[in-house]
Write an enzyme that holds these catalytic residues in place. Structure first.
Site, PDB file in Angstrom:
ATOM      1  N   TRP A  71     103.122 -19.443-104.085  1.00 19.40           N
ATOM      2  CA  TRP A  71     101.762 -19.579-104.559  1.00 19.40           C
ATOM      3  C   TRP A  71     101.846 -20.471-105.783  1.00 19.40           C
ATOM      4  CZ3 TRP A  71      97.191 -18.336-102.568  1.00 19.40           C
ATOM      5  CH2 TRP A  71      96.075 -18.455-103.403  1.00 19.40           C
ATOM      6  N   GLU A 131      78.836  -6.300 -96.991  1.00 23.94           N
ATOM      7  CA  GLU A 131      80.038  -6.685 -96.254  1.00 23.94           C
ATOM      8  C   GLU A 131      81.084  -5.591 -96.185  1.00 23.94           C
ATOM      9  OE1 GLU A 131      81.937 -10.252 -97.657  1.00 23.94           O
ATOM     10  OE2 GLU A 131      81.763  -9.701 -99.738  1.00 23.94           O
ATOM     11  N   CYS A 184     104.646 -15.103-106.165  1.00 19.61           N
ATOM     12  CA  CYS A 184     105.335 -15.628-105.000  1.00 19.61           C
ATOM     13  C   CYS A 184     106.156 -14.484-104.424  1.00 19.61           C
ATOM     14  CB  CYS A 184     106.306 -16.745-105.378  1.00 19.61           C
ATOM     15  SG  CYS A 184     105.553 -18.089-106.313  1.00 19.61           S
ATOM     16  N   LYS A 222      78.240  -7.715-101.507  1.00 22.36           N
ATOM     17  CA  LYS A 222      79.412  -6.843-101.479  1.00 22.36           C
ATOM     18  C   LYS A 222      79.075  -5.551-100.717  1.00 22.36           C
ATOM     19  CE  LYS A 222      82.446  -9.037-102.752  1.00 22.36           C
ATOM     20  NZ  LYS A 222      81.834 -10.210-102.597  1.00 22.36           N
ATOM     21  N   HIS A 265      54.875  -8.511-104.182  1.00 20.60           N
ATOM     22  CA  HIS A 265      54.425  -9.461-103.171  1.00 20.60           C
ATOM     23  C   HIS A 265      54.938  -9.097-101.785  1.00 20.60           C
ATOM     24  CE1 HIS A 265      52.761 -11.922-106.322  1.00 20.60           C
ATOM     25  NE2 HIS A 265      53.882 -11.757-106.977  1.00 20.60           N
ATOM     26  N   ARG A 274     101.728 -12.403-100.850  1.00 18.80           N
ATOM     27  CA  ARG A 274     102.055 -12.803-102.220  1.00 18.80           C
ATOM     28  C   ARG A 274     101.889 -14.301-102.435  1.00 18.80           C
ATOM     29  NH1 ARG A 274     104.761  -8.707-104.965  1.00 18.80           N
ATOM     30  NH2 ARG A 274     105.379 -10.198-106.542  1.00 18.80           N
ATOM     31  N   GLU A 307      75.111 -11.189-105.413  1.00 17.12           N
ATOM     32  CA  GLU A 307      76.522 -10.948-105.129  1.00 17.12           C
ATOM     33  C   GLU A 307      76.776  -9.448-104.916  1.00 17.12           C
ATOM     34  OE1 GLU A 307      78.949 -12.591-104.257  1.00 17.12           O
ATOM     35  OE2 GLU A 307      80.696 -11.365-104.706  1.00 17.12           O
ATOM     36  N   ASN A 346     110.326 -16.089-108.532  1.00 12.93           N
ATOM     37  CA  ASN A 346     108.947 -15.654-108.685  1.00 12.93           C
ATOM     38  C   ASN A 346     108.722 -15.365-110.158  1.00 12.93           C
ATOM     39  OD1 ASN A 346     106.413 -14.429-108.463  1.00 12.93           O
ATOM     40  ND2 ASN A 346     107.335 -12.418-108.151  1.00 12.93           N
ATOM     41  N   GLY A 347     107.661 -15.926-110.728  1.00  8.79           N
ATOM     42  CA  GLY A 347     107.403 -15.715-112.155  1.00  8.79           C
ATOM     43  C   GLY A 347     107.227 -17.054-112.839  1.00  8.79           C
ATOM     44  N   LYS A 353      88.516 -14.166 -93.901  1.00 10.07           N
ATOM     45  CA  LYS A 353      88.647 -14.574 -95.304  1.00 10.07           C
ATOM     46  C   LYS A 353      88.193 -16.021 -95.493  1.00 10.07           C
ATOM     47  CE  LYS A 353      89.859 -14.084 -99.574  1.00 10.07           C
ATOM     48  NZ  LYS A 353      89.008 -13.220-100.379  1.00 10.07           N
TER      49      LYS A 353
END
Lengths: 353, 608
Positions: free
Chosen positions: B76, B487, B2, B484, B503, B29, B480, B102-103, B603
């Protein structure tokens, strides 16, 4: 407090008798790039540790301690209490942003010591970071094999430095790691300088042209270029960036200076000569019609008209190295990888190397 | 993770406005709820709520607040879901103490029970609230605010950065730090506290970094720091920051993407700690009893879903259908009562996945959501929720959230395999034990492959295309990896089952064409060896991501080898993702692209 660990192990000795820290690069001595990097992150006092004699008005010069960490231990006696010491090693060159990265981790995380590292396949010749399985830094060990190479940049609190000087293990302190993903260059051969020039110029995004330069209306410039004070660009020459043209440089009629060339202070590029991917040290004369590619031309060298360097690609492009004060006779050919020694005279029409 | 801020004194603007600006700089954060508290005339006013800072401000108007001192928080969620109640700041019973944190306070349950026994009444599910009540308790017992803080710090266990307002001493903001970062910003007539330098950089660039175990207070004109009851002289620790604030928020990594790749051991450790075995058994029963299982997601989340699909159908024989959520319409006629859908979405807001969830639920399908954002829309609209706890991901390219999804789905698949009798108790124990210790192995993998990935990136950087080939469980990982590279490095990359080469696709392969192989540790590996040889025969630049045990057979065949530690097939998917992330990252950087801001991408995709 900024510390530059600046040993001269003779890597660049061919280029300048002024020693490695004083080799001119993009308008200033190599050493100044390190000091400016440190200044950018807030250093206002400097210590330069070197094994060659240098005199600086704005830094205290002390003897090199034998290696990086031994030098830091020596410094521990003279840094003020409570200060942060940031040390940079001239064995590796990192761009300005890397200094910011280091300092940011150091300050925001509140570490005693923060080391800047990059992942490399071969760490030999440097220090490798030895970490525990949970990522804690235990020590810096002599390199070898793949791993995280210490890029010579360390931020360290003065009290932690005193503890290290007193024999404390690095692992007993709060050590942080700053990761660097961008470019860096190990400065261990003259070719390293070309790599620094290439990387620095490649990141140039806009031109800067001194109002004190004298530029013919018929000279053409394609950016990005840096044209420093009092440079003279004569009629019909072409400067195709990214290129650096230093103070007082003269570029003759019809000459072509193109990608990744750095022409240092007071050099003269003759009419119709061509220079590319090269570093031309101060006071060099390149004669008319010469071609210089992927080469390093040392301080004060005279390259007579019509000289041609040949290049080969061995991982990187290799041309010639011409040592300080040498003279290369007219219409000679320097084969790839030629090394003309300091002060050597190459007779005209020689196939050298 | 946070973000917290504190301010005392006047910077020449309304304090609520300044705090909001500081919080916005910390939004990376956390951003699920926000709030501020100010003290004015001995009264504390708290305004807070669920949502992004701008949304909460529009609702409760914290920019309108004025006062001498104030604190702010952007959250968060870890303890308790995002809600108005759980948003910080938290207050004590009397409203004279407000605290942001925070924590994680690890002994908060025990403290809460003791405080409740003493008559304190809690209004939230957070660990933070105990700090406010504990402080109140000591002040009521007659201690001064500083003495109370000293006692509070001695009682707290865990990690914390705390900023605390006390109505009795309105010109002070109290603070304490242990592990979680906390920085003081020194102004002229004002002082700041913040989790990170960029929060207040607009107002001052003179900072003091607090060390673990330090606490104290700031006033408009002074800073007082103590540690273990002894005053600490911080004058010599003042530093001037004169570099760009943007860099500062990356905690020293040049890009968020590299930071988040390196954060994976922690993200996986937190994700593992957040898994509830009872819930896993409940959900595995659901899967085992289901008529069929639909698995859906978009982009990276879809790839995580494909791994899960392979585990359920390939290893356990369940009837599964995995599809891109934008293609859900094709499966609508199949769906009905008795079916289960697993919907994977990092953000929990992906519009295509949300549409699929809504439509399938209406048809009677029960939905399990897998998300990184507690109580976001998809989990809220689903029947069951499984959370990854990777922390906020700022880089647009998903890295740590992908491996965290794989961890959750691997754990769920293993639990289902136990329930379905495919795995014995011992094997199940081994697999879960392996997942638990995987963070260490991930750390080892990052350390051992990063240099190699950087080197291979230098060979890949000049290429226009690449193939990513694998078989079985490795195929989603190849997909994936290719995603990456596309993108962030803008290199055309295609993943397909290695057996498909002859083929068609092999027609493109010529000297130097990069082909990456992801070698699994199962029955597919023999066939893959043949695929490597057919690519070698055409002069391709063959690059392999190989578990250590297969190094002898592949080592000499390939132009470049990235070796990962050995692991069971499911866990190996996590380890093998890492070099592919690093490869894409370094290739992007070498090509001069900013991997954090891929062109044309956002995002969270909230339009169909």
């Amino acid at each position: 407090m900024g510390v530059v660990v600046a040993p001269d192990n003779g890597e660049l000795s061919a280029l300048s008798s002024g020693a490695k820290p004083m080799v001119s690069l993009l308008g200033k001595p190599l050493l100044r790039h390190y000091m400016d990097g440190l200044r950018a992150i807030g250093a206002s006092r400097f210590i330069v540790a070197s094994n060659v004699s240098i005199s600086l008005s704005d830094a205290e010069v002390i003897d090199y301690g034998g290696d990086y960490w031994a030098t830091l231990v020596k410094v521990s006696e003279i840094v003020p209490r409570g200060s942060t010491v940031v040390a940079s090693s001239m064995d590796i060159y990192v761009p300005r942003e890397a200094y910011e990265t280091l300092m940011n981790v150091h300050l925001s995380m509140g570490h005693d010591v923060t080391v800047l590292v990059a992942a490399v396949e071969d760490t030999s010749g440097g220090f490798r970071v030895n970490t525990s399985s949970d990522g804690k830094v235990l020590s810096l060990v002599r390199g070898g094999g793949p791993g995280y190479l210490h890029l010579g940049l360390t931020a360290i609190e003065q009290d932690a430095l005193v503890k290290l000087a007193g024999g404390a293990e690095l692992g007993s302190l709060r050590v942080g790691v700053a990761h660097w993903g961008g470019w860096f260059t190990r400065v261990n051969t003259p070719w390293s300088l070309l790599e620094i020039v290439r990387n620095t110029l490649a990141n140039l995004t806009s031109s800067s042209i001194s109002t004190r330069a004298r530029i013919s209306p018929r000279a053409s410039m394609e950016g990005p270029v840096i044209i420093d004070d009092d440079a003279v660009l004569d009629h019909n020459c072409t400067i195709r960036g990214p290129v650096y043209v230093g103070r007082g440089v003269y570029v003759g009629t019809g000459a072509l200076i193109r990608n990744h060339a750095a022409i240092e202070e007071g050099a003269i590029i003759g009419a119709n000569a061509e220079v590319t991917e090269s570093l031309i040290e101060p006071r060099v004369t390149i004669g008319r019609g010469a071609f210089i590619g992927a080469s390093l031309i040392g301080h004060g060298v005279v390259v007579e008209p019509g000289v041609v360097t040949l290049t080969t690609t061995m991982g990187r492009k290799i041309g010639a190295i011409v040592g300080e004060g040498a003279r290369v006779g007219a219409n000679s050919v320097l084969k790839p990888g030629s090394l003309v020694k300091r002060g050597e005279h190459v007779a005209p029409l020689t196939h050298y190397g | 993770m946070c973000g917290i801020v504190g301010l005392t004194g006047s910077v020449g603007e309304r304090i609520g406005l300044v705090l909001r600006r500081c919080l916005e700089r910390l939004e990376y954060r956390g951003y699920d709820s926000a709030g501020v508290a100010v003290v004015n005339g001995g009264v504390i006013t708290v305004r807070k709520g669920r949502g992004k800072i701008s949304e909460v401000d529009a609702r409760v108007n914290f920019t309108g607040l004025n006062g001498v001192s104030g604190i702010g928080h952007t959250r968060w969620a870890t303890h308790g879901k995002p809600s108005d109640e759980n948003a910080h700041p938290h207050t004590d019973c009397s409203g004279t103490v407000a605290v942001v944190h925070n924590g994680i306070i690890s002994n908060y349950r025990e403290l809460r029970e003791q405080l409740e026994a003493r008559g304190h009444r809690f209004t939230s599910d957070t660990d933070t609230e105990v700090i406010a009540h504990l402080f109140e308790d000591y002040v009521k017992a007659g201690l001064t605010a500083l003495e109370a803080l000293r006692e509070v710090v001695s009682r707290l266990r865990g990690t914390y950065a705390i900023a605390l307002l006390y109505a009795g001493e309105p010109d002070k903001v109290f603070f304490a730090r242990n592990v979680s970062p906390l920085i003081i910003g020194l102004g002229n007539g004002f002082n700041f506290l913040a989790s990170d330098i960029p929060a207040f950089l607009e107002y001052t660039n003179r900072v003091i970094t607090l060390h673990d175990g330090e606490y104290g207070f700031i006033t408009p004109g002074s800073v007082y720091v103590e540690r273990g009851g002894e005053p600490v002289d911080v004058k010599a620790r003042v530093r001037v920051v004169n570099w760009s604030p943007e860099l500062a928020s990356k905690e020293g990594y040049p890009h968020f993407m590299l930071k988040e790749i390196h954060e994976q051991p922690r993200a996986l450790r937190d994700t593992w700690a957040g898994l509830d075995t009872d819930q896993l058994s409940k959900l595995s029963d659901l899967l085992l009893k289901a008529r069929r299982v639909f698995i859906t997601g978009s982009g990276t989340s879809y790839h995580a879903g494909l791994v899960f699909d392979h585990l359920l159908s390939g290893l356990m024989g369940l009837d599964t259908h995995a599809f891109n959520s934008s293609e859900y319409k094709r499966y609508v006629k199949l769906a009905g009562d008795g079916d289960v859908m697993v919907a994977v979405s990092q953000s929990g807001e992906t519009i295509d996945t949300l549409m699929a969830v809504r439509v399938f639920r209406r048809l009677g399908v029960r939905v399990i959501a897998v998300s990184n954002i507690v109580d976001s829309t998809i989990p809220r609209e689903s029947d069951y929720q499984l959370y990854t706890r990777a922390g906020p991901e700022v880089g647009v390219a998903a890295t740590k959230t992908f491996t965290a999804q794989l961890m959750v789905l691997n754990a769920l698949a293993a639990t289902a395999a136990l329930g379905g009798g495919v795995l014995g108790k011992d094997e199940y124990g081994l697999i879960m034990g392996e997942l638990e210790h995987l963070p260490d192995l991930v750390n080892l993998t990052i350390t051992s492959v990063e240099a190699k990935a950087r080197h291979i990136a230098s060979r890949l950087a000049s290429k226009a295309s690449a193939y990513y080939l694998s078989r079985g469980l490795g195929l989603p990982i190849a997909m994936e990896g290719a995603l990456k590279l596309k993108e962030v490095a803008y290199i055309h990359a295609e993943a397909y089952p290695a057996g498909e080469s002859k083929h068609g696709p092999i027609a493109l392969v010529e000297g130097g064409f990069p082909v990456l192989f992801i070698a699994t540790d199962d029955e597919y590996v023999d066939a893959l060896e043949g695929n490597v040889m057919e690519m070698n025969a055409r002069g391709a630049l063959t690059i392999g991501v190989i578990p250590a045990k297969h190094q002898p057979r592949f080592g000499k065949l390939l132009s470049e080898v990235i070796q990962t530690p050995n692991a069971s097939p499911g866990a190996l998917t996590i380890l093998q993702s890492i070099p592919l992330q690093l490869l894409a990252y370094y290739t992007a950087v070498l090509r001069g692209h900013d991997p954090d801001k891929p062109r044309n991408l956002a995002k969270t995709v909230t339009v169909e």
